[in-house]
Design a protein around this motif. Structure first.
Motif, PDB file in Angstrom:
ATOM      1  N   HIS A   1       0.843   4.068  -2.899  1.00 44.66           N
ATOM      2  CA  HIS A   1       0.632   5.479  -2.548  1.00 44.66           C
ATOM      3  C   HIS A   1       1.720   6.347  -3.169  1.00 44.66           C
ATOM      4  CE1 HIS A   1      -0.185   9.116  -0.321  1.00 44.66           C
ATOM      5  NE2 HIS A   1       1.082   9.117   0.068  1.00 44.66           N
TER       6      HIS A   1
ATOM      7  N   GLN B   1       0.827  -1.203   0.000  1.00 43.54           N
ATOM      8  CA  GLN B   1       0.000   0.000   0.000  1.00 43.54           C
ATOM      9  C   GLN B   1       0.867   1.262   0.000  1.00 43.54           C
ATOM     10  OE1 GLN B   1      -3.442   0.099  -0.431  1.00 43.54           O
ATOM     11  NE2 GLN B   1      -2.908  -2.005  -0.912  1.00 43.54           N
TER      12      GLN B   1
ATOM     13  N   TYR C   1       0.966   9.116  -5.839  1.00 45.74           N
ATOM     14  CA  TYR C   1       1.261  10.480  -5.412  1.00 45.74           C
ATOM     15  C   TYR C   1       2.185  11.175  -6.406  1.00 45.74           C
ATOM     16  CZ  TYR C   1       3.199  14.354  -2.737  1.00 45.74           C
ATOM     17  OH  TYR C   1       3.611  15.592  -2.333  1.00 45.74           O
TER      18      TYR C   1
END
Length: 151
Positions: free
Chosen positions: A117, A113, A121
């Motif tokens: 991310h 995860q 991002y």
């Protein structure tokens, strides 16, 4: 590694022989040690290591994690290179999360995860920066003065 954690923890509980606050050198070393430790919390595999060795079940260590919450204050958080360690520190305040970290599958899920991310991002940030650059009007050239205009 485990010895480092324990010695770090015991150092912070200890006061000087006269019960006074540590001197400037000790305070600087403490700051650096806490900074390094709290950033280690961003690594799910390190959290799994702590959980498997029972550190996350010990009340003094849990209290130490609670003490470290002061790093969420802006005057301290600005020194963090990996700010998501603060999120992990927050999650470590919950017993259920600490218990789940013993499970390697849970650790792997957290690790995946985090990677997703970071990928999302960086792509999102690049797109946002491009959109902002396209929205801004081009900068006007300053007028030429003197002989530079005649060259």
């Amino acid at each position: 590694m485990a010895f480092f954690i324990l010695s770090l923890f015991l150092f912070f509980k200890r006061k000087n022989a006269n019960g006074m606050e540590p001197d400037l050198e000790q305070a600087r070393n403490r700051f650096q040690s806490e900074l390094e430790f709290i950033q280690c919390l961003a690594n799910p595999n390190y959290l799994n290591f702590l959980a498997q060795r029972g550190f996350l079940r010990e009340k003094p260590f849990i209290n130490y994690l609670k003490y470290l919450l002061y790093w969420k204050e802006p005057e301290y958080a600005k020194f963090l290179k990996y700010p998501h360690c603060l999120h992990m520190l927050e999650l470590l305040q919950y017993e259920h999360f600490r218990k789940e970290l013993v499970n390697a599958q849970c650790t792997k899920f957290i690790d995946e995860q985090q990677l997703l991310h970071w990928q999302h991002y960086s792509r999102k940030r690049t797109r946002l920066q491009q959109a902002l650059a396209e929205q801004q009007p081009p900068q006007q050239q300053p007028p030429q003065h003197g002989n530079a205009a005649t060259k």
